[in-house]
Design a protein around this motif. Structure first.
Motif, mmCIF file in Angstrom:
data_model
loop_
_atom_site.group_PDB
_atom_site.id
_atom_site.type_symbol
_atom_site.label_atom_id
_atom_site.label_comp_id
_atom_site.label_asym_id
_atom_site.label_seq_id
_atom_site.Cartn_x
_atom_site.Cartn_y
_atom_site.Cartn_z
ATOM 1 N N TYR A 78 -7.086 13.313 -3.711
ATOM 2 C CA TYR A 78 -6.130 12.317 -3.206
ATOM 3 C C TYR A 78 -6.854 11.173 -2.491
ATOM 4 C CZ TYR A 78 -2.422 15.653 -4.260
ATOM 5 O OH TYR A 78 -1.557 16.491 -4.917
ATOM 6 N N ASN A 79 -7.872 11.492 -1.704
ATOM 7 C CA ASN A 79 -8.597 10.437 -0.991
ATOM 8 C C ASN A 79 -9.397 9.549 -1.942
ATOM 9 O OD1 ASN A 79 -7.785 11.037 1.659
ATOM 10 N ND2 ASN A 79 -9.321 12.672 1.835
ATOM 11 N N GLN A 80 -9.946 10.146 -2.993
ATOM 12 C CA GLN A 80 -10.765 9.369 -3.924
ATOM 13 C C GLN A 80 -9.953 8.330 -4.691
ATOM 14 O OE1 GLN A 80 -12.446 12.636 -6.149
ATOM 15 N NE2 GLN A 80 -14.420 12.495 -5.107
ATOM 16 N N PHE A 81 -8.640 8.517 -4.788
ATOM 17 C CA PHE A 81 -7.824 7.582 -5.572
ATOM 18 C C PHE A 81 -7.454 6.321 -4.784
ATOM 19 C CE2 PHE A 81 -3.776 6.214 -7.637
ATOM 20 C CZ PHE A 81 -4.327 5.897 -8.872
ATOM 21 N N VAL A 82 -7.677 6.326 -3.472
ATOM 22 C CA VAL A 82 -7.305 5.147 -2.672
ATOM 23 C C VAL A 82 -7.908 3.843 -3.218
ATOM 24 C CG1 VAL A 82 -7.511 4.063 -0.395
ATOM 25 C CG2 VAL A 82 -6.857 6.469 -0.570
ATOM 26 N N PRO A 83 -9.214 3.778 -3.538
ATOM 27 C CA PRO A 83 -9.759 2.511 -4.053
ATOM 28 C C PRO A 83 -9.118 2.059 -5.364
ATOM 29 C CG PRO A 83 -11.531 3.990 -3.354
ATOM 30 C CD PRO A 83 -10.273 4.782 -3.351
ATOM 31 N N ASN A 96 -0.795 -2.027 -1.336
ATOM 32 C CA ASN A 96 -0.865 -0.894 -2.275
ATOM 33 C C ASN A 96 -1.398 0.358 -1.575
ATOM 34 O OD1 ASN A 96 -0.208 -2.861 -4.124
ATOM 35 N ND2 ASN A 96 -2.269 -3.051 -4.945
ATOM 36 N N ASN A 97 -2.449 0.170 -0.749
ATOM 37 C CA ASN A 97 -3.040 1.299 -0.011
ATOM 38 C C ASN A 97 -1.988 2.000 0.838
ATOM 39 O OD1 ASN A 97 -6.098 -0.547 0.806
ATOM 40 N ND2 ASN A 97 -5.472 0.382 -1.107
ATOM 41 N N VAL A 98 -1.183 1.198 1.534
ATOM 42 C CA VAL A 98 -0.182 1.763 2.445
ATOM 43 C C VAL A 98 0.851 2.583 1.672
ATOM 44 C CG1 VAL A 98 1.721 1.166 3.999
ATOM 45 C CG2 VAL A 98 -0.477 -0.014 4.209
ATOM 46 N N CYS A 99 1.327 2.042 0.560
ATOM 47 C CA CYS A 99 2.359 2.741 -0.227
ATOM 48 C C CYS A 99 1.839 4.086 -0.725
ATOM 49 C CB CYS A 99 2.789 1.851 -1.391
ATOM 50 S SG CYS A 99 4.070 2.588 -2.420
ATOM 51 N N TYR A 100 0.647 4.096 -1.258
ATOM 52 C CA TYR A 100 0.083 5.353 -1.776
ATOM 53 C C TYR A 100 -0.131 6.366 -0.652
ATOM 54 C CZ TYR A 100 -3.357 8.647 -3.601
ATOM 55 O OH TYR A 100 -4.024 9.797 -3.955
ATOM 56 N N ALA A 101 -0.664 5.887 0.480
ATOM 57 C CA ALA A 101 -0.935 6.799 1.595
ATOM 58 C C ALA A 101 0.355 7.437 2.114
ATOM 59 C CB ALA A 101 -1.635 6.035 2.731
ATOM 60 N N ILE A 102 1.421 6.645 2.216
ATOM 61 C CA ILE A 102 2.683 7.203 2.707
ATOM 62 C C ILE A 102 3.236 8.229 1.716
ATOM 63 C CG2 ILE A 102 5.065 6.666 3.339
ATOM 64 C CD1 ILE A 102 4.137 4.002 4.409
ATOM 65 N N ALA A 103 3.065 7.984 0.409
ATOM 66 C CA ALA A 103 3.532 8.952 -0.593
ATOM 67 C C ALA A 103 2.821 10.299 -0.412
ATOM 68 C CB ALA A 103 3.283 8.400 -1.993
ATOM 69 N N VAL A 104 1.498 10.273 -0.214
ATOM 70 C CA VAL A 104 0.754 11.526 -0.041
ATOM 71 C C VAL A 104 1.094 12.166 1.300
ATOM 72 C CG1 VAL A 104 -1.531 12.568 -0.005
ATOM 73 C CG2 VAL A 104 -1.100 10.620 -1.497
ATOM 74 N N GLU A 105 1.274 11.340 2.326
ATOM 75 C CA GLU A 105 1.657 11.892 3.632
ATOM 76 C C GLU A 105 3.022 12.571 3.557
ATOM 77 O OE1 GLU A 105 1.409 8.357 5.932
ATOM 78 O OE2 GLU A 105 -0.773 8.343 5.939
ATOM 79 N N THR A 173 -9.965 -3.767 -0.526
ATOM 80 C CA THR A 173 -10.124 -3.396 0.878
ATOM 81 C C THR A 173 -10.220 -1.894 1.120
ATOM 82 O OG1 THR A 173 -7.733 -3.493 1.069
ATOM 83 C CG2 THR A 173 -8.979 -5.470 1.692
ATOM 84 N N SER A 174 -9.382 -1.093 0.420
ATOM 85 C CA SER A 174 -9.353 0.375 0.603
ATOM 86 C C SER A 174 -9.282 0.731 2.092
ATOM 87 C CB SER A 174 -10.595 1.026 -0.024
ATOM 88 O OG SER A 174 -10.706 0.693 -1.377
ATOM 89 N N TYR A 175 -8.435 0.050 2.832
ATOM 90 C CA TYR A 175 -8.412 0.195 4.288
ATOM 91 C C TYR A 175 -7.605 1.405 4.753
ATOM 92 C CZ TYR A 175 -7.460 -0.989 9.172
ATOM 93 O OH TYR A 175 -7.339 -0.959 10.528
ATOM 94 N N THR A 176 -6.472 1.645 4.126
ATOM 95 C CA THR A 176 -5.607 2.736 4.570
ATOM 96 C C THR A 176 -6.151 4.082 4.102
ATOM 97 O OG1 THR A 176 -3.709 1.267 4.397
ATOM 98 C CG2 THR A 176 -3.244 3.603 4.547
ATOM 99 N N ARG A 177 -6.038 5.062 4.957
ATOM 100 C CA ARG A 177 -6.397 6.431 4.611
ATOM 101 C C ARG A 177 -5.161 7.311 4.719
ATOM 102 N NH1 ARG A 177 -10.057 4.181 2.989
ATOM 103 N NH2 ARG A 177 -12.287 4.472 3.302
ATOM 104 N N ILE A 178 -5.183 8.442 4.012
ATOM 105 C CA ILE A 178 -4.076 9.392 4.126
ATOM 106 C C ILE A 178 -4.096 9.961 5.534
ATOM 107 C CG2 ILE A 178 -3.125 11.536 3.233
ATOM 108 C CD1 ILE A 178 -4.676 10.844 0.605
ATOM 109 N N GLY A 179 -3.053 9.669 6.296
ATOM 110 C CA GLY A 179 -2.985 10.111 7.686
ATOM 111 C C GLY A 179 -3.415 9.059 8.678
ATOM 112 N N GLY A 180 -3.741 7.845 8.232
ATOM 113 C CA GLY A 180 -4.137 6.800 9.192
ATOM 114 C C GLY A 180 -4.716 5.596 8.497
ATOM 115 N N VAL A 181 -5.630 4.953 9.188
ATOM 116 C CA VAL A 181 -6.380 3.837 8.615
ATOM 117 C C VAL A 181 -7.868 4.101 8.854
ATOM 118 C CG1 VAL A 181 -4.542 2.127 8.853
ATOM 119 C CG2 VAL A 181 -6.117 2.512 10.751
ATOM 120 N N THR A 182 -8.711 3.347 8.157
ATOM 121 C CA THR A 182 -10.146 3.620 8.205
ATOM 122 C C THR A 182 -10.714 3.505 9.605
ATOM 123 O OG1 THR A 182 -10.246 2.639 6.022
ATOM 124 C CG2 THR A 182 -12.342 3.030 7.132
ATOM 125 N N ARG A 183 -10.350 2.418 10.282
ATOM 126 C CA ARG A 183 -10.887 2.168 11.623
ATOM 127 C C ARG A 183 -9.865 1.376 12.418
ATOM 128 N NH1 ARG A 183 -13.438 -1.150 7.985
ATOM 129 N NH2 ARG A 183 -15.062 0.384 7.637
#
Length: 413
Positions: A78-83, A96-105, A173-183
């Motif tokens: 799941y994390n590898q698909f963010v980029p 796009n990052n945000v939408c995908y991350a919320i779906a997995v969350e 950017t690949s900024y959003t992570r599942i459960g948060g953001v990169t930094r």
């Protein structure tokens, strides 16, 4: 030698576009427009049937990018698909990052902290501004107004500098992570975003003054490519293209996510559904996005930027990985095996700049999705071309395509 000037009356634009049926018909011809053509906004091929300058049939042919994103997602964690989500609508990767991350969350049953939600809202609205700036600028060029593109691209460049400070990258950017953001936000970054908003609003007015009441622009866009409410709904339109046809629909209002219910903003609605209305909607959305960003800056909460209880999903911060054995092991397990998800099916959709982007995930447990499907707004926008292009002139095609503001990256997903 004396010369004499004479004013040429072009007549009524709407009557001209619908009058081909009453004109003398000549020999019809087939013309391939694209897949590599500056007016098709990407690798889109249009198979056109022409009677003189009038279009009698139009058949869009897609698939030249050959992305295969959905199958790629089913063969990585799941994390590898963010980029890869960056490459869908590559004009708004942050959204796009945000939408995908919320779906997995949603699949994992995670809730991110308020600061993370606020950061994500800023990212989504800045992505909307960036996407609309390119859309409006290129649309101006499609109608012969080059200056607008220079104004909007200059502003977009300033946004990319802000994106680089926040994410470390300008484009993907690949900024959003599942459960948060990169930094977390860089020091002073919110102040620089506020400064951008201050100088950006007068630019919107300037673009408005240059283009909105321009006679040539009006002749080329009003009553051209009209899409009724029924057709817009029937063809699966969403976002600005749907709202331009008079349908009051916006997920940020109808099904708020990531804290959108905490902010005041208006949803612009069109009345005719022509190319001109689709332009007006995007211009007003630029103003409303600035309005939302200002509110988020004023209300930015303190606290963590990732879910503290998401250790089985969220990659720990780099500083902790380098100093703590527990975090190092956690990072190793997430990278090698992926975040372990429960079995189930989820669907989440977000109001992206070009319409609703949705992710459907079927999980059988483990770190890799069993099936992943993507709902892309540009695919639906292109589906109406066979209906609205016949009856228009060849010169209207770039105007209609520009007004739909699609991107082939998510269409050929």
């Amino acid at each position: 030698m004396p010369t004499e000037t004479k004013e040429i009356d072009l007549g009524d634009v709407a009557a001209r576009t619908s009058g081909y049926e009453t004109e003398l018909k000549g020999e019809e011809m087939t013309l391939n427009m694209g897949p590599s053509h500056p007016a098709t906004h990407g690798v889109l091929r249009l198979k056109l049937r022409l009677d003189g300058d009038y279009v009698t049939e139009a058949d869009p042919v897609i698939g030249y990018l050959h992305r295969g994103d959905e199958k790629i997602a089913e063969n990585m964690t799941y994390n590898q698909f963010v980029p890869y989500t960056d490459r869908l609508d590559y004009l708004a990767p942050l959204a796009n990052n945000v939408c995908y991350a919320i779906a997995v969350e949603k699949l994992a049953g995670l809730k991110v902290p308020p600061r993370c939600e606020a950061i994500r809202v800023i990212c989504c609205e800045l992505a909307r501004i960036s996407s609309h700036l390119l859309g409006v600028g290129v649309y101006g060029m499609d109608t012969g107004a080059m200056t607008i593109f220079l104004y909007t691209f200059t502003q977009r460049e300033k946004l990319y500098t802000l994106f680089e400070e926040l994410t470390g990258a300008r484009f993907t950017t690949s900024y959003t992570r599942i459960g948060g953001v990169t930094r977390d936000l860089p020091e002073g970054w919110l102040g620089r975003v506020s400064n951008f908003c201050n100088q950006f609003e007068p630019i919107i007015d300037e673009v408005d003054n240059l283009l909105t009441r321009n006679k040539i622009f009006l002749d080329r866009t009003k009553d051209i490519g009209v899409i009724s409410q029924e057709d817009a709904i029937g063809y699966g339109f969403t976002g600005p293209n749907l709202r331009a046809s008079g349908v009051d629909s916006d997920l940020r209002k109808d099904k708020p996510y990531s804290g959108y219910e905490n902010y005041d903003f208006d949803v612009p609605i069109g009345s005719v559904g022509d190319c001109y209305d689709r332009y007006l909607i995007r211009m007003e959305e630029l103003r409303q996005s600035v309005r939302i960003v200002r509110q988020v800056i004023d209300k930015m909460p303190d606290g963590p930027y990732y879910a503290e209880d998401a250790k089985k999903v969220h990659v720990p911060p780099k500083a902790k990985v380098l100093t703590s054995m527990e975090e190092l092991i956690q990072n190793f397990m997430l990278v090698t095996e992926g975040p372990q998800m429960p079995e189930g099916e989820v669907y989440f959709e977000a109001e992206n700049p070009k319409g609703i982007l949705g992710f459907f995930i079927h999980s059988k447990g483990g770190g890799v999705p069993y099936r992943l499907k993507i709902r892309a707004p540009s695919f639906c926008s292109l589906s109406i071309l066979p209906k609205i292009l016949p009856g228009l002139m060849m010169s209207d095609i770039p105007v209609v395509l520009g007004s739909l503001d699609f991107v082939m990256g998510e269409c050929d997903r």
